[in-house]
Design a protein around this motif. Structure first.
Motif, PDB file in Angstrom:
ATOM      1  N   LYS A 353     -22.946  39.276  -5.933  1.00  0.00           N
ATOM      2  CA  LYS A 353     -21.671  39.675  -6.510  1.00  0.00           C
ATOM      3  C   LYS A 353     -20.921  38.491  -7.106  1.00  0.00           C
ATOM      4  N   ASP A 354     -20.907  37.364  -6.403  1.00  0.00           N
ATOM      5  CA  ASP A 354     -20.108  36.214  -6.840  1.00  0.00           C
ATOM      6  C   ASP A 354     -20.594  34.951  -6.140  1.00  0.00           C
ATOM      7  N   GLU A 355     -19.810  33.891  -6.291  1.00  0.00           N
ATOM      8  CA  GLU A 355     -20.186  32.600  -5.711  1.00  0.00           C
ATOM      9  C   GLU A 355     -20.132  32.621  -4.179  1.00  0.00           C
ATOM     10  N   HIS A 356     -19.293  33.478  -3.607  1.00  0.00           N
ATOM     11  CA  HIS A 356     -19.249  33.573  -2.139  1.00  0.00           C
ATOM     12  C   HIS A 356     -20.562  34.135  -1.608  1.00  0.00           C
ATOM     13  N   GLU A 357     -21.085  35.123  -2.311  1.00  0.00           N
ATOM     14  CA  GLU A 357     -22.391  35.656  -1.902  1.00  0.00           C
ATOM     15  C   GLU A 357     -23.501  34.648  -2.178  1.00  0.00           C
ATOM     16  N   LEU A 358     -23.281  33.774  -3.151  1.00  0.00           N
ATOM     17  CA  LEU A 358     -24.247  32.707  -3.400  1.00  0.00           C
ATOM     18  C   LEU A 358     -24.260  31.729  -2.212  1.00  0.00           C
ATOM     19  N   GLN A 359     -23.101  31.489  -1.632  1.00  0.00           N
ATOM     20  CA  GLN A 359     -23.068  30.639  -0.431  1.00  0.00           C
ATOM     21  C   GLN A 359     -23.822  31.325   0.701  1.00  0.00           C
ATOM     22  N   ASN A 360     -23.647  32.625   0.840  1.00  0.00           N
ATOM     23  CA  ASN A 360     -24.383  33.355   1.867  1.00  0.00           C
ATOM     24  C   ASN A 360     -25.896  33.259   1.624  1.00  0.00           C
ATOM     25  N   TYR A 361     -26.283  33.334   0.360  1.00  0.00           N
ATOM     26  CA  TYR A 361     -27.692  33.183  -0.013  1.00  0.00           C
ATOM     27  C   TYR A 361     -28.197  31.802   0.427  1.00  0.00           C
ATOM     28  N   PHE A 362     -27.383  30.787   0.190  1.00  0.00           N
ATOM     29  CA  PHE A 362     -27.732  29.415   0.537  1.00  0.00           C
ATOM     30  C   PHE A 362     -27.902  29.284   2.058  1.00  0.00           C
ATOM     31  N   ILE A 363     -26.888  29.751   2.797  1.00  0.00           N
ATOM     32  CA  ILE A 363     -26.897  29.625   4.255  1.00  0.00           C
ATOM     33  C   ILE A 363     -28.049  30.435   4.865  1.00  0.00           C
ATOM     34  N   THR A 364     -28.237  31.653   4.351  1.00  0.00           N
ATOM     35  CA  THR A 364     -29.299  32.509   4.891  1.00  0.00           C
ATOM     36  C   THR A 364     -30.668  31.889   4.672  1.00  0.00           C
ATOM     37  N   ARG A 365     -30.847  31.267   3.529  1.00  0.00           N
ATOM     38  CA  ARG A 365     -32.135  30.630   3.257  1.00  0.00           C
ATOM     39  C   ARG A 365     -32.384  29.463   4.221  1.00  0.00           C
ATOM     40  N   MET A 366     -31.359  28.685   4.487  1.00  0.00           N
ATOM     41  CA  MET A 366     -31.520  27.585   5.430  1.00  0.00           C
ATOM     42  C   MET A 366     -31.718  28.116   6.851  1.00  0.00           C
ATOM     43  N   GLU A 367     -31.063  29.215   7.154  1.00  0.00           N
ATOM     44  CA  GLU A 367     -31.241  29.814   8.476  1.00  0.00           C
ATOM     45  C   GLU A 367     -32.692  30.253   8.670  1.00  0.00           C
ATOM     46  N   LYS A 368     -33.262  30.905   7.668  1.00  0.00           N
ATOM     47  CA  LYS A 368     -34.649  31.368   7.788  1.00  0.00           C
ATOM     48  C   LYS A 368     -35.587  30.202   8.026  1.00  0.00           C
ATOM     49  N   TYR A 369     -35.314  29.087   7.354  1.00  0.00           N
ATOM     50  CA  TYR A 369     -36.183  27.926   7.543  1.00  0.00           C
ATOM     51  C   TYR A 369     -36.070  27.401   8.978  1.00  0.00           C
ATOM     52  N   LEU A 370     -34.840  27.296   9.463  1.00  0.00           N
ATOM     53  CA  LEU A 370     -34.664  26.797  10.829  1.00  0.00           C
ATOM     54  C   LEU A 370     -35.205  27.791  11.856  1.00  0.00           C
ATOM     55  N   ASN A 371     -35.031  29.086  11.584  1.00  0.00           N
ATOM     56  CA  ASN A 371     -35.609  30.092  12.484  1.00  0.00           C
ATOM     57  C   ASN A 371     -37.126  29.960  12.553  1.00  0.00           C
ATOM     58  N   SER A 372     -37.747  29.614  11.418  1.00  0.00           N
ATOM     59  CA  SER A 372     -39.210  29.463  11.399  1.00  0.00           C
ATOM     60  C   SER A 372     -39.660  28.279  12.248  1.00  0.00           C
ATOM     61  N   LYS A 373     -38.724  27.383  12.527  1.00  0.00           N
ATOM     62  CA  LYS A 373     -39.008  26.222  13.374  1.00  0.00           C
ATOM     63  C   LYS A 373     -38.558  26.451  14.816  1.00  0.00           C
ATOM     64  N   ARG A 375     -35.502  27.369  15.738  1.00  0.00           N
ATOM     65  CA  ARG A 375     -34.122  26.944  15.948  1.00  0.00           C
ATOM     66  C   ARG A 375     -33.149  27.993  15.410  1.00  0.00           C
ATOM     67  N   GLN A 376     -31.878  27.848  15.792  1.00  0.00           N
ATOM     68  CA  GLN A 376     -30.812  28.739  15.333  1.00  0.00           C
ATOM     69  C   GLN A 376     -29.736  27.911  14.640  1.00  0.00           C
ATOM     70  N   ILE A 377     -29.013  28.547  13.691  1.00  0.00           N
ATOM     71  CA  ILE A 377     -27.926  27.829  13.035  1.00  0.00           C
ATOM     72  C   ILE A 377     -26.592  28.198  13.663  1.00  0.00           C
ATOM     73  N   ILE A 378     -25.701  27.230  13.603  1.00  0.00           N
ATOM     74  CA  ILE A 378     -24.300  27.451  13.929  1.00  0.00           C
ATOM     75  C   ILE A 378     -23.511  26.809  12.799  1.00  0.00           C
ATOM     76  N   GLY A 379     -22.414  27.436  12.393  1.00  0.00           N
ATOM     77  CA  GLY A 379     -21.638  26.904  11.284  1.00  0.00           C
ATOM     78  C   GLY A 379     -20.171  27.269  11.423  1.00  0.00           C
ATOM     79  N   TRP A 380     -19.343  26.588  10.651  1.00  0.00           N
ATOM     80  CA  TRP A 380     -17.911  26.885  10.638  1.00  0.00           C
ATOM     81  C   TRP A 380     -17.678  28.280  10.074  1.00  0.00           C
TER      82      TRP A 380
END
Length: 776
Positions: A353-373, A375-380
């Protein structure tokens, strides 16, 4: 001669028995954080080298810690006169729970894990003299009071944070910080390693991170809000080597503390982009930030960026075995994403929808990578923007709304709102406090924090894992300054997350804290001591006004004057509220029988015509900055000139407000004054205009402030005779002069609105902070 000899024997016997009696005096335990259940019993246990140590192998990690301390005091435990036993008890379901029983013959610790045994050891240490933890202390034997304790934490996450990107500290200091956390039974060290001002972890695959991103050319002098900005001209920086990090992580693990690293993304990344410009959206060369704040240079969500971050995280994961990896996610301006053709095409390609959803795309992609290792993410809490990554845990800092939203969605939450958990805020009203970022967070407010938001039901509350104190270090260039800001507020936070509310009492905590100061001194911790300060409060009752004084510690006197002179040992002792019917200066201090203990408290009271009147505000102030309530705006007491958030400033977030004052009868007045805090670095903006009306129906006239540019308000005197604008520090004082009789006064204060791009907090609503309304 026989008489003298017998007299000497009698004297020695008398002295001996008096010493023994002194040894067996009952001393009330003063453990912090307070145990859930504690019962004092008869007698005491003698701990010495003759004490026999017995333990089950399941608890061995905790025993190593105990032996390292006790053997340095007594030598090896080789005797059999009495016993200290560490018993593995599988029936104890909570791995952090312990049961401690001390009798004259035996100390027994029961736990189902080394963690529980370790926390029992911390309680035992607090039952011993403060010198016990001194490196050079030796003793033949020490007594421990007989008692029984059953104890466990209220929350599983009990954290302290430390920012080393703004200012960096030695490995020894980091270990000292961890030792203090362990002493207070805290179990998570959140290590903020990267930001715009410096990268602090060694990365082998990308050497420019340590050659370039780890150093800034100079550092801001003074406060961010001081204009114009001044710099020291000195190169600053460094990083922790992998060997140092492994050493610190292992040291923390021995003390049952998990270290969570924070690697910021996608914002707060200017230092990285200074080293690798291709990771940004513009490709332009930038420098590591030399001042504080929020910067527009953030990671561009390109494949190249994700590859870089995955490679970096691979090396980070080798250093930190924690389940959680903190990925930041806060304060990521979208300006460059909006103007980037790559980002706009990616938004379309991914159906965002917008740049905010692009941030979610960014965070989710990094989360998937860490989950594959594994690990879990925590963020502000900004990681909630555009939707929350599937398995993410939220650290709620901008209040409690993020926590409520995440918990209701079934996500784990760690509470760390600025209002109660930011230890970079001022902790005292004293004007001689060292420079801090702003705000006001006294010890009592930290202690009163309830990590479970009232909006959550019992089921949702289970997602609240705990809370954390944050130490951001923009204004803490030295290790001593970190200690001053962290202690004793860390002690209050330890009790917030360990002890249940039914087991907490602030007066009791203060009593224990006063005793605990000796331990901090033995540890050479530069703590802030505000226990002998005085708190004052203006009280109005049926048109009469009184001033109330109180201090935190018992058994001392408050002595005061009302003529502005310094209080002395022969000054009047405060016994009841001081009647106020005119302007005056109250000075007071805490005394014992011999001397003044704390600093002198000074309160100027401006007894104007609205003091004691009725006041209504159409909106409630934000609960984090409610000051003394609406009545605090007309109580004759002005707020601090250098900080917001004390008892006199009222804060409103993103709301227009309307204030109505009823003087009770018509009074002749000639001026109305008020002022607003203007600290843009803390998202606080003075209004461009306010509107003052008189009388309920506005029949006698209306006075309106015309819009003024904020820069004019901040930096110049106005020549307009009807509006006097005064700049003092970060304050805008606005006055209008009128001359007639009125009963009702109405003041409209519009909110500044949304913080513009390029400013700290851009895209968020601005705060409005208003001080005393003076009617003369």
């Amino acid at each position: 001669m026989h008489f003298k000899k017998n007299a000497l024997i009698l004297f020695l016997l008398f002295t001996f028995f008096n010493c023994k009696k002194e040894d067996f005096q009952i001393i009330t335990p003063q453990i912090i954080p307070k145990p859930q259940s504690q019962e004092i019993t008869q007698g005491k246990f003698l701990l010495s080298s003759d004490t026999h140590l017995i333990f089950d192998t399941e608890l061995k990690p905790a025993i190593r810690y105990w032996k390292s301390i006790s053997e340095s005091v007594f030598g090896l435990n080789t005797g059999k006169s009495n016993t200290i036993k560490f018993v593995f008890d599988a029936s104890i379901s909570n791995s952090e729970m312990y049961k401690l029983k001390i009798t004259p013959q035996e100390v027994t610790v029961r736990a189902s894990s080394a963690k529980g045994a370790f926390y029992a050891i911390q309680s035992i240490i607090q039952l011993l003299p403060p010198e016990f933890i001194s490196k050079n202390f030796k003793s033949d034997g020490l007594y421990i009071r007989a008692l029984e304790i059953t104890d466990q934490p209220q929350f599983p996450y009990r954290g302290m944070h430390l920012d080393v990107s703004r200012h960096m500290y030695s490995v020894d200091f980091i270990k000292k910080y961890i030792d203090a956390m362990a002493m207070l039974k805290m179990n998570t060290f959140h290590w903020h390693l990267t930001d715009d001002q410096g990268w602090r972890v060694e990365i082998e695959k990308y050497p420019k991170l340590n050659e370039i991103a780890s150093y800034r050319n100079e550092t801001l002098i003074g406060h961010y809000n001081d204009q114009p900005h001044q710099f020291d001209g000195k190169r600053y920086g460094g990083f922790y080597t992998k060997a140092q990090i492994k050493d610190i992580v292992a040291y923390a693990s021995e003390r049952m503390i998990t270290v969570i690293p924070e690697i910021e993304m996608p914002g707060h990344s200017q230092a990285v982009i200074a080293a690798y410009p291709e990771l940004g959206c513009t490709g332009e060369e930038v420098r590591v930030a030399t001042k504080w704040g929020v910067f527009e240079h953030i990671f561009c969500p390109k494949e190249e960026t994700f590859k870089f971050l995955e490679d970096v995280l691979d090396e980070v994961l080798e250093l930190f075995p924690s389940t959680y990896i903190h990925i930041g996610g806060d304060e990521a301006p979208k300006t460059q994403w909006k103007s980037s053709s790559y980002c706009q095409e990616l938004i379309k390609a991914e159906g965002l929808k917008d740049e905010h959803e692009l941030q979610n795309y960014f965070i989710t992609r990094m989360e998937k990578y860490l989950n594959s290792k594994g690990r879990q993410i925590i963020g502000w809490d900004e990681i909630l923007e555009g939707g929350l990554a599937p398995n993410a845990t939220v650290m709620s800092w901008r209040g409690t709304n993020g926590a409520v939203e995440a918990a209701k969605s079934g996500h784990n939450v760690v509470m760390t709102p600025t209002s109660h958990c930011y230890f970079d805020y001022y902790q005292s009203d004293n004007e001689d406090e060292p420079t801090a970022i702003g705000g006001y967070l006294p010890l009592e407010k930290v202690y009163g924090f309830n990590p479970i938001p009232e909006e959550l039901n019992a089921k949702e509350s289970k997602y609240v894992m705990g809370a954390q104190g944050n130490v951001w270090t923009e204004y803490m260039p030295t290790e001593e300054q970190v200690e001053y800001m962290a202690f004793p507020r860390m002690l209050a936070m330890s009790e917030v997350v360990w002890s249940t509310s039914k087991n907490k009492n602030y007066k009791d905590f203060v009593s224990r804290l006063e005793n605990f100061h000796k331990r901090l001194e033995v540890l050479d911790i530069n703590y802030a001591n505000h226990l002998y300060e005085i708190q004052g409060e203006m009280i109005s009752d049926n048109g009469n006004s009184f001033y109330k004084l109180e201090t935190l510690t018992d058994g001392k006197d408050i002595r005061y004057t009302i003529d502005g002179s310094e209080p002395r040992l022969n000054s009047e002792i405060y016994t009841s509220q001081i009647s106020i019917s005119e302007s005056l200066i109250i000075k007071a201090a805490v005394f014992n029988s011999e001397k003044q203990l704390g600093k002198t408290f000074t309160q100027n009271i401006n007894y104007h015509k609205a003091v004691g009147a009725k006041i209504i505000i159409n909106k409630e102030p934000h609960k984090a900055y409610s000051g003394s309530g609406a009545e605090g705006l007309i109580n004759g007491v002005s707020g601090s000139d250098s900080r917001y958030g004390d008892k006199e400033w009222l804060g409103f977030w993103g709301e227009d407000i309307e204030i109505t004052i009823d003087l009770g009868e018509e009074k002749e007045i000639n001026s109305i004054e008020t002022r607003f805090y203007n600290g843009n670095g803390q998202w606080i903006y003075a209004p461009d205009m306010i509107k003052i009306s008189t009388e309920e129906e506005h029949e006698k006239g209306e006075i309106e402030f015309q819009p003024l540019e904020p820069e004019i308000i901040l930096h110049t005197w106005s020549k307009n005779p009807s509006i006097k604008i005064f700049k003092k520090e970060f304050l805008d004082e606005q006055r209008t002069y009128i001359d007639f009789k009125v009963r009702y006064i109405k003041i409209g204060v519009p909110n500044y609105g949304t913080i513009p791009e390029g400013k700290q907090g851009s895209g968020n609503k601005a705060w409005t902070f208003i001080d005393e309304i003076i009617v003369n």
